[in-house]
Motif scaffolding. Structure first.
Motif, PDB file in Angstrom:
ATOM      1  N   VAL A   1       0.855  -1.194   0.000  1.00 36.33           N
ATOM      2  CA  VAL A   1       0.000   0.000   0.000  1.00 36.33           C
ATOM      3  C   VAL A   1       0.883   1.234   0.000  1.00 36.33           C
ATOM      4  CG1 VAL A   1      -1.735   1.310   1.294  1.00 36.33           C
ATOM      5  CG2 VAL A   1      -1.861  -1.188   1.235  1.00 36.33           C
ATOM      6  N   LEU A   2       0.667   2.108  -0.981  1.00 40.17           N
ATOM      7  CA  LEU A   2       1.448   3.347  -1.086  1.00 40.17           C
ATOM      8  C   LEU A   2       0.542   4.553  -0.877  1.00 40.17           C
ATOM      9  CD1 LEU A   2       4.130   4.901  -2.456  1.00 40.17           C
ATOM     10  CD2 LEU A   2       2.401   5.299  -4.191  1.00 40.17           C
ATOM     11  N   LEU A   3       1.053   5.564  -0.161  1.00 38.81           N
ATOM     12  CA  LEU A   3       0.367   6.857  -0.045  1.00 38.81           C
ATOM     13  C   LEU A   3       1.404   7.956  -0.242  1.00 38.81           C
ATOM     14  CD1 LEU A   3      -2.104   8.651   0.740  1.00 38.81           C
ATOM     15  CD2 LEU A   3      -1.370   8.428   3.121  1.00 38.81           C
ATOM     16  N   GLY A   4       1.164   8.831  -1.221  1.00 39.47           N
ATOM     17  CA  GLY A   4       2.092   9.949  -1.401  1.00 39.47           C
ATOM     18  C   GLY A   4       1.949  10.588  -2.765  1.00 39.47           C
ATOM     19  N   THR A   5       2.564  11.758  -2.893  1.00 39.13           N
ATOM     20  CA  THR A   5       2.612  12.458  -4.180  1.00 39.13           C
ATOM     21  C   THR A   5       4.038  12.955  -4.382  1.00 39.13           C
ATOM     22  OG1 THR A   5       2.113  14.602  -3.187  1.00 39.13           O
ATOM     23  CG2 THR A   5       0.239  13.312  -3.952  1.00 39.13           C
ATOM     24  N   GLY A   6       4.357  13.328  -5.623  1.00 43.53           N
ATOM     25  CA  GLY A   6       5.697  13.858  -5.875  1.00 43.53           C
ATOM     26  C   GLY A   6       6.035  13.801  -7.343  1.00 43.53           C
ATOM     27  N   ASN A   7       7.248  13.319  -7.657  1.00 40.71           N
ATOM     28  CA  ASN A   7       7.717  13.288  -9.039  1.00 40.71           C
ATOM     29  C   ASN A   7       6.816  12.402  -9.895  1.00 40.71           C
ATOM     30  OD1 ASN A   7       9.774  14.552  -7.681  1.00 40.71           O
ATOM     31  ND2 ASN A   7      11.421  13.517  -8.773  1.00 40.71           N
ATOM     32  N   SER A   8       6.459  12.922 -11.067  1.00 38.64           N
ATOM     33  CA  SER A   8       5.487  12.213 -11.905  1.00 38.64           C
ATOM     34  C   SER A   8       6.001  10.828 -12.323  1.00 38.64           C
ATOM     35  CB  SER A   8       5.134  13.042 -13.138  1.00 38.64           C
ATOM     36  OG  SER A   8       6.314  13.334 -13.858  1.00 38.64           O
ATOM     37  N   GLU A   9       7.336  10.676 -12.500  1.00 41.73           N
ATOM     38  CA  GLU A   9       7.848   9.353 -12.935  1.00 41.73           C
ATOM     39  C   GLU A   9       7.539   8.284 -11.880  1.00 41.73           C
ATOM     40  OE1 GLU A   9      12.204   8.839 -12.728  1.00 41.73           O
ATOM     41  OE2 GLU A   9      12.307  10.909 -11.997  1.00 41.73           O
ATOM     42  N   TYR A  10       7.616   8.659 -10.589  1.00 39.15           N
ATOM     43  CA  TYR A  10       7.315   7.676  -9.540  1.00 39.15           C
ATOM     44  C   TYR A  10       5.801   7.471  -9.400  1.00 39.15           C
ATOM     45  CZ  TYR A  10      12.204   8.637  -8.271  1.00 39.15           C
ATOM     46  OH  TYR A  10      13.559   8.812  -8.297  1.00 39.15           O
ATOM     47  N   GLU A  11       5.050   8.549  -9.557  1.00 36.93           N
ATOM     48  CA  GLU A  11       3.587   8.410  -9.515  1.00 36.93           C
ATOM     49  C   GLU A  11       3.133   7.429 -10.601  1.00 36.93           C
ATOM     50  OE1 GLU A  11       1.715  12.251  -9.749  1.00 36.93           O
ATOM     51  OE2 GLU A  11       2.371  12.865  -7.746  1.00 36.93           O
ATOM     52  N   GLU A  12       3.679   7.619 -11.821  1.00 35.44           N
ATOM     53  CA  GLU A  12       3.287   6.755 -12.944  1.00 35.44           C
ATOM     54  C   GLU A  12       3.739   5.314 -12.713  1.00 35.44           C
ATOM     55  OE1 GLU A  12       1.149   7.718 -15.180  1.00 35.44           O
ATOM     56  OE2 GLU A  12       1.215   9.696 -14.226  1.00 35.44           O
ATOM     57  N   MET A  13       4.940   5.144 -12.143  1.00 35.00           N
ATOM     58  CA  MET A  13       5.447   3.794 -11.865  1.00 35.00           C
ATOM     59  C   MET A  13       4.477   3.024 -10.965  1.00 35.00           C
ATOM     60  SD  MET A  13       8.896   2.822  -9.711  1.00 35.00           S
ATOM     61  CE  MET A  13       8.406   3.295  -8.056  1.00 35.00           C
ATOM     62  N   PHE A  14       4.008   3.697  -9.888  1.00 36.89           N
ATOM     63  CA  PHE A  14       3.112   3.007  -8.954  1.00 36.89           C
ATOM     64  C   PHE A  14       1.721   2.795  -9.555  1.00 36.89           C
ATOM     65  CE2 PHE A  14       6.236   4.301  -5.670  1.00 36.89           C
ATOM     66  CZ  PHE A  14       6.435   3.050  -5.087  1.00 36.89           C
ATOM     67  N   LYS A  15       1.249   3.775 -10.349  1.00 33.91           N
ATOM     68  CA  LYS A  15      -0.064   3.585 -10.997  1.00 33.91           C
ATOM     69  C   LYS A  15      -0.017   2.385 -11.943  1.00 33.91           C
ATOM     70  CE  LYS A  15      -1.477   8.453 -11.126  1.00 33.91           C
ATOM     71  NZ  LYS A  15      -1.473   9.613 -12.051  1.00 33.91           N
ATOM     72  N   ALA A  16       1.070   2.284 -12.725  1.00 31.17           N
ATOM     73  CA  ALA A  16       1.205   1.177 -13.684  1.00 31.17           C
ATOM     74  C   ALA A  16       1.304  -0.159 -12.945  1.00 31.17           C
ATOM     75  CB  ALA A  16       2.439   1.393 -14.563  1.00 31.17           C
ATOM     76  N   ALA A  17       2.061  -0.183 -11.844  1.00 29.64           N
ATOM     77  CA  ALA A  17       2.206  -1.430 -11.067  1.00 29.64           C
ATOM     78  C   ALA A  17       0.860  -1.841 -10.466  1.00 29.64           C
ATOM     79  CB  ALA A  17       3.255  -1.243  -9.984  1.00 29.64           C
ATOM     80  N   ALA A  18       0.069  -0.859 -10.028  1.00 26.66           N
ATOM     81  CA  ALA A  18      -1.249  -1.175  -9.452  1.00 26.66           C
ATOM     82  C   ALA A  18      -2.171  -1.769 -10.507  1.00 26.66           C
ATOM     83  CB  ALA A  18      -1.869   0.094  -8.847  1.00 26.66           C
ATOM     84  N   GLU A  19      -2.000  -1.337 -11.775  1.00 27.92           N
ATOM     85  CA  GLU A  19      -2.803  -1.928 -12.865  1.00 27.92           C
ATOM     86  C   GLU A  19      -2.359  -3.361 -13.166  1.00 27.92           C
ATOM     87  OE1 GLU A  19      -2.953   0.619 -16.309  1.00 27.92           O
ATOM     88  OE2 GLU A  19      -3.817   2.285 -15.143  1.00 27.92           O
ATOM     89  N   ARG A  20      -1.032  -3.584 -13.090  1.00 29.68           N
ATOM     90  CA  ARG A  20      -0.510  -4.936 -13.375  1.00 29.68           C
ATOM     91  C   ARG A  20      -0.837  -5.915 -12.248  1.00 29.68           C
ATOM     92  NH1 ARG A  20       4.099  -2.134 -14.578  1.00 29.68           N
ATOM     93  NH2 ARG A  20       5.407  -3.051 -12.940  1.00 29.68           N
ATOM     94  N   TYR A  21      -0.889  -5.402 -11.015  1.00 33.80           N
ATOM     95  CA  TYR A  21      -1.084  -6.264  -9.847  1.00 33.80           C
ATOM     96  C   TYR A  21      -2.244  -5.745  -8.992  1.00 33.80           C
ATOM     97  CZ  TYR A  21       3.701  -7.472 -11.234  1.00 33.80           C
ATOM     98  OH  TYR A  21       4.815  -7.850 -11.944  1.00 33.80           O
ATOM     99  N   PRO A  22      -3.473  -5.761  -9.543  1.00 37.80           N
ATOM    100  CA  PRO A  22      -4.589  -5.121  -8.830  1.00 37.80           C
ATOM    101  C   PRO A  22      -4.919  -5.773  -7.488  1.00 37.80           C
ATOM    102  CG  PRO A  22      -5.378  -6.374 -10.729  1.00 37.80           C
ATOM    103  CD  PRO A  22      -3.886  -6.339 -10.833  1.00 37.80           C
ATOM    104  N   ASN A  23      -4.569  -7.058  -7.314  1.00 37.01           N
ATOM    105  CA  ASN A  23      -4.850  -7.731  -6.047  1.00 37.01           C
ATOM    106  C   ASN A  23      -3.702  -7.632  -5.046  1.00 37.01           C
ATOM    107  OD1 ASN A  23      -7.442  -8.558  -6.668  1.00 37.01           O
ATOM    108  ND2 ASN A  23      -6.687 -10.368  -7.773  1.00 37.01           N
TER     109      ASN A  23
END
Length: 481
Positions: free
Chosen positions: A332-354
């Motif tokens: 579980v991640l909570l945070g904001t900041g550099n867009s490259e890291y935001e996108e990395m976590f969004k993409a990982a959440a799509e790949r591993y939704p469970n």
């Protein structure tokens, strides 16, 4: 402490203070440390800018104007209003100047060198007008760097100011306040003779100014105080810190154990303590539900609550995130900041939704829920002056996994299976594989050594990183100075 002849008068100067304005750990220190110093019998007061767009109206409505006057910032004649309110018993002054501080953001203004030079001068000149003569002015980070230079070179010839000492605390050396050389005369109105103590890389450097002129310098952990005297951690200023090494101290931050108490915190799903951990499991199930993850009390939940910036070790996570997701865990991640890291976590959440929930936001209440509900808390920082996340996680029985740097090294002791000592897991090198190995080590204890894990959780909840001890060390430093 507490007797009048021991009582110190301290003015705590900060660009942000909880609960009024917060962008980072500085605000927590400025909100909580003065309260503890006051509890220990000293007259401590706080001063900050009056950011009318960021401070909640409920607080602004409580302020009363106690004085106003005019001051000179170099050639400019400026208005200074001083408003006052109480913050948990600590008198707090707000420097009011709409042109300087009624802005949409705090630190990203093109004239920030003028804003904070003005703030420093206003603070010095307010003192006789509010009839407060501190023994110590405690300055914090680059925004207050010029204050001790102004005090020493322009005010200490006057009897009111002659015995006032200054302490300068470095919360994060990376942010230094660097501006063109022309501002020495044009904004700071300081003599060019002072340039060797102020200039770095052919720029006026507010951080270097604070380090050079304060009577003592400290940073927010003992390890970081040593680290910043080396080129790797020194951000270019290691030479001036080595020069001041006799006057350089490390005092680790604390947290407020009344406000952050799993037994009474009404922001979390269920309360618990070291003697009854049932509520911890209930928190986990509720968090899994809220995050849209499968509800399973046996699956370990690892969390991160952080600004998404390179300092915090996200390059290591990017390197091994797919390997990490092969483990039996939820993240579980909570945070904001550099867009490259935001996108990395969004993409990982799509790949591993469970397996992975990415909350790209800043939500104080959700942060509390995550601290209380997780099994482990990951902080693989490249550098970390103190860090508060590991202290919050310990308080809520969530076992930290950290890199051994700065305050993480001072507060997290890696579990030793031979002696049974330790309160977390740690690794030394800034290496993705070392981090992954350490996470797997923690997971194996969680899964295979239930007794050991329960001891770790209880020890974490019972460890004491409250402000009481840190405040004692600050009071000792004030008295030494």
């Amino acid at each position: 402490m507490g007797k009048n002849d021991d009582e110190l008068k301290i003015l705590f100067v900060s660009s942000e203070v909880v609960p009024f304005v917060k962008t980072g750990g500085l605000a927590d220190v400025a909100g909580f440390l003065p309260r503890e110093i006051k509890k220990q019998g000293h007259d401590v007061r706080v001063v900050m800018p009056e950011y009318t767009q960021q401070i909640d109206n409920e607080y602004l409505a409580q302020t009363e104007n106690i004085t106003h006057f005019r001051t000179n910032v170099a050639w400019r004649d400026e208005y200074v209003g001083v408003d006052r309110l109480e913050n948990k018993g600590v008198p707090t002054y707000l420097i009011d100047n709409k042109e300087k501080f009624d802005r949409p953001n705090l630190y990203e203004n093109p004239d920030k060198h003028v804003q904070f030079a003005y703030f420093c001068r206003a603070v010095i000149e307010m003192l006789p007008r509010i009839d407060f003569q501190p023994d110590i002015i405690h300055c914090n980070d680059w925004q207050t760097g010029p204050l001790s230079a102004m005090l020493k070179t322009q005010y200490q010839q006057y009897s009111f100011y002659e015995n006032i000492k200054t302490i300068y605390t470095i919360h994060n050396l990376r942010y230094q306040g660097q501006f063109g050389l022309d501002i020495l005369d044009d904004t700071l109105a300081l003599s060019s003779d002072l340039l060797p103590k102020i200039e770095h890389d052919n720029q006026v450097n507010y951080m270097k100014t604070g380090i050079s002129f304060a009577d003592a310098v400290n940073t927010v952990s003992k390890t970081y105080a040593d680290e910043i005297q080396t080129p790797y951690f020194g951000e270019g200023l290691d030479y001036v810190l080595r020069y001041r090494s006799e006057d350089l101290y490390g005092i680790v931050n604390g947290i407020d154990y009344d406000e952050y108490d799993p037994a009474t915190d009404d922001r979390i799903y269920a309360n618990f303590d070291a003697n009854d951990l049932a509520g911890k499991e209930e928190n986990k199930l509720k968090l899994q539900e809220e995050m849209g993850l499968p509800q399973d009390p046996d699956v370990p939940v690892i969390s991160i609550i952080s600004r998404l910036v390179p300092q915090k070790g996200f390059d290591l996570i990017r390197e091994v995130i797919d390997e990490l997701m092969q483990e039996d865990l939820q993240f579980v991640l909570l945070g904001t900041g550099n867009s490259e890291y935001e996108e990395m976590f969004k993409a990982a959440a799509e790949r591993y939704p469970n397996k992975l929930a990415a909350n790209i936001e800043y939500d104080v209440d959700l942060a509390q829920k995550i601290y209380a509900s997780s099994d482990m808390f990951l902080m693989p920082s490249q550098f970390e002056p103190c860090g508060l996340g590991q202290l919050f996680s310990l308080r809520y029985g969530t076992i930290p996994i950290v890199r051994e740097t700065g305050g993480l090294n001072d507060t997290v002791e890696s579990y030793n299976e031979h002696t049974g000592e330790g309160n977390g897991f740690s690794f030394t090198d800034y290496s993705a594989q070392d981090m992954l190995y350490t996470i797997r080590r923690a997971l194996s204890y969680y899964k295979n050594e239930a007794e050991v894990w329960e001891k770790l959780v209880k020890r974490a909840i019972e460890s004491d990183y409250s402000w009481y001890n840190s405040a004692q060390e600050y009071i000792d430093l004030y008295q030494k100075v």
